[in-house]
Design a protein around this motif. Structure first.
Motif, PDB file in Angstrom:
ATOM      1  N   PRO A  53       0.942  -1.096   0.119  1.00 38.08           N
ATOM      2  CA  PRO A  53       0.034   0.222   0.205  1.00 38.08           C
ATOM      3  C   PRO A  53       0.949   1.225  -0.139  1.00 38.08           C
ATOM      4  O   PRO A  53       0.496   3.057  -0.431  1.00 38.08           O
ATOM      5  CB  PRO A  53      -1.168   0.119   0.953  1.00 38.08           C
ATOM      6  N   ASP A  54       1.875   1.606   0.743  1.00 41.83           N
ATOM      7  CA  ASP A  54       3.200   2.532   0.970  1.00 41.83           C
ATOM      8  C   ASP A  54       3.366   2.904  -0.043  1.00 41.83           C
ATOM      9  O   ASP A  54       3.630   3.783  -0.949  1.00 41.83           O
ATOM     10  CB  ASP A  54       3.879   2.689   1.954  1.00 41.83           C
ATOM     11  N   ARG A  57       1.269   4.388  -3.261  1.00 42.76           N
ATOM     12  CA  ARG A  57       0.596   6.183  -3.048  1.00 42.76           C
ATOM     13  C   ARG A  57       2.064   6.561  -3.360  1.00 42.76           C
ATOM     14  O   ARG A  57       1.557   7.498  -3.755  1.00 42.76           O
ATOM     15  CB  ARG A  57       0.275   5.957  -1.070  1.00 42.76           C
ATOM     16  N   ASP A  58       2.994   5.673  -2.912  1.00 46.55           N
ATOM     17  CA  ASP A  58       4.343   6.276  -3.594  1.00 46.55           C
ATOM     18  C   ASP A  58       4.279   6.645  -5.186  1.00 46.55           C
ATOM     19  O   ASP A  58       4.568   7.845  -5.585  1.00 46.55           O
ATOM     20  CB  ASP A  58       5.462   6.602  -2.290  1.00 46.55           C
ATOM     21  N   ILE A  60       1.720   6.408  -7.266  1.00 50.62           N
ATOM     22  CA  ILE A  60       1.164   6.997  -7.556  1.00 50.62           C
ATOM     23  C   ILE A  60       1.041   8.298  -7.391  1.00 50.62           C
ATOM     24  O   ILE A  60       0.233   9.506  -8.180  1.00 50.62           O
ATOM     25  CB  ILE A  60      -0.458   6.582  -6.695  1.00 50.62           C
ATOM     26  N   GLU A  61       1.372   8.906  -6.353  1.00 48.71           N
ATOM     27  CA  GLU A  61       1.314  10.500  -6.012  1.00 48.71           C
ATOM     28  C   GLU A  61       2.902  11.198  -5.974  1.00 48.71           C
ATOM     29  O   GLU A  61       3.049  11.961  -6.992  1.00 48.71           O
ATOM     30  CB  GLU A  61       1.940  10.493  -4.426  1.00 48.71           C
ATOM     31  N   ARG A  68       2.039   6.158 -13.222  1.00 50.22           N
ATOM     32  CA  ARG A  68       0.224   6.373 -12.054  1.00 50.22           C
ATOM     33  C   ARG A  68      -0.723   5.521 -12.282  1.00 50.22           C
ATOM     34  O   ARG A  68      -1.297   4.804 -11.584  1.00 50.22           O
ATOM     35  CB  ARG A  68       0.331   7.494 -11.789  1.00 50.22           C
ATOM     36  N   GLU A  94      -9.611   2.558  -1.114  1.00 49.09           N
ATOM     37  CA  GLU A  94      -8.859   3.601  -0.227  1.00 49.09           C
ATOM     38  C   GLU A  94      -8.064   4.119  -1.326  1.00 49.09           C
ATOM     39  O   GLU A  94      -7.764   5.141  -1.557  1.00 49.09           O
ATOM     40  CB  GLU A  94      -7.327   2.976   0.306  1.00 49.09           C
ATOM     41  N   ILE A  95      -7.300   3.855  -2.246  1.00 55.70           N
ATOM     42  CA  ILE A  95      -5.946   4.447  -3.623  1.00 55.70           C
ATOM     43  C   ILE A  95      -6.399   4.867  -4.746  1.00 55.70           C
ATOM     44  O   ILE A  95      -5.894   5.389  -4.428  1.00 55.70           O
ATOM     45  CB  ILE A  95      -4.546   2.926  -3.347  1.00 55.70           C
ATOM     46  N   LYS A  98      -8.328   7.829  -3.497  1.00 60.70           N
ATOM     47  CA  LYS A  98      -7.510   9.349  -2.894  1.00 60.70           C
ATOM     48  C   LYS A  98      -6.416  10.033  -4.180  1.00 60.70           C
ATOM     49  O   LYS A  98      -7.057  10.808  -3.943  1.00 60.70           O
ATOM     50  CB  LYS A  98      -6.228   8.747  -2.494  1.00 60.70           C
ATOM     51  N   HIS A  99      -6.860   9.120  -4.972  1.00 65.98           N
ATOM     52  CA  HIS A  99      -6.174   9.323  -6.536  1.00 65.98           C
ATOM     53  C   HIS A  99      -6.998  10.068  -7.083  1.00 65.98           C
ATOM     54  O   HIS A  99      -6.975  11.361  -7.579  1.00 65.98           O
ATOM     55  CB  HIS A  99      -5.725   8.116  -6.878  1.00 65.98           C
ATOM     56  N   THR A 102      -7.566  13.787  -5.391  1.00 67.84           N
ATOM     57  CA  THR A 102      -6.222  14.542  -5.616  1.00 67.84           C
ATOM     58  C   THR A 102      -6.375  15.070  -7.127  1.00 67.84           C
ATOM     59  O   THR A 102      -6.289  16.076  -7.405  1.00 67.84           O
ATOM     60  CB  THR A 102      -4.983  13.569  -5.636  1.00 67.84           C
TER      61      THR A 102
END
Length: 239
Positions: A53-54, A57-58, A60-61, A68, A94-95, A98-99, A102
């Motif tokens: 998960p981390d 996120r790294d 994608i963000e 992405r 979740e991911i 959030k994407h 953003t």
């Protein structure tokens, strides 16, 4: 399988030590390990669940559009194939949620840029087609002349060889033919170069437009998946 914990800890360490433009490759590696190991046991699935998960996120963000979108596709594949069981759905919501948030913060700005880009792409494509099909050069005629001339010269080459061997070679008449076809080929080269330039320009504009549409299609698909997931969740709650 009994080294899953050690392998995943090493993977996680190397992932965070690597440059951002190389981190997508680590996600592909994780996907390969997950897909091939889960038939033999859940060791890697459990260990990767702690760190992915981390990592996702790294990418994608902080990654580019290609990274992405690739990360989002991996999430969709894992959810579809139930790699993480029921947890895959929560990871996806979740991911991707959030994407989407953003993206929505800059939605108006991005939308304006995309509209302007689409208009410019269309203008380039139309202009490119006008140049290609509005040319005074008849491409088919030029190609036919070129092909016929080359075919004639190939036959002439064989004939010269046969005449030389038989002692019947007469260079004067053949030289005149060669000069004529040389002129034809020079004209064809000049005309085909002009056609090549205009068509290459059109292909470049079409390729740019295709890449832009693929990006938009991926964005729509991602948003659609989020909407479907949320809708299904609401359906469960309202029963």
């Amino acid at each position: 399988m009994n080294k899953a914990k050690q392998v995943v800890e090493t993977w996680d360490k190397q992932f965070h030590c690597s440059p951002h433009d190389q981190r997508l490759a680590y996600l592909y590696l994780a996907n390969d390990i997950l897909q091939n190991s889960r038939r033999k046991g859940s060791e890697f699935v459990g260990e990767f669940w702690k760190v992915l998960p981390d990592a996702l996120r790294d990418v994608i963000e902080n990654g580019d559009d290609f990274g992405r979108n690739a990360a989002l596709r991996l999430i969709g594949i894992w959810e579809e194939r139930k790699v993480f069981g029921s947890r895959g759905q929560s990871l996806k919501e979740e991911i991707m949620g959030k994407h989407t948030e953003t993206g929505n913060r800059n939605g108006k700005q991005v939308s304006a840029k995309l509209k302007q880009s689409a208009s410019e792409s269309l203008d380039k494509i139309v202009s490119g087609y006008q140049v290609v099909f509005g040319s005074e050069v008849d491409e088919d005629v030029v190609l036919s002349r070129c092909s016929n001339s080359i075919s004639y010269l190939e036959k002439l080459d064989k004939q010269i060889g046969a005449d030389v061997n038989s002692g019947q070679y007469h260079g004067t008449s053949i030289a005149e033919d060669l000069r004529g076809h040389h002129t034809i080929l020079r004209d064809c080269i000049e005309q085909l170069r002009a056609v090549e330039t205009s068509r290459a320009s059109l292909v470049s504009h079409l390729r740019e437009a295709l890449q832009e549409q693929e990006f938009k299609l991926e964005r729509v698909r991602n948003q659609l998946q989020v909407c479907i997931s949320v809708s299904q969740l609401l359906g469960v709650w309202t029963r």
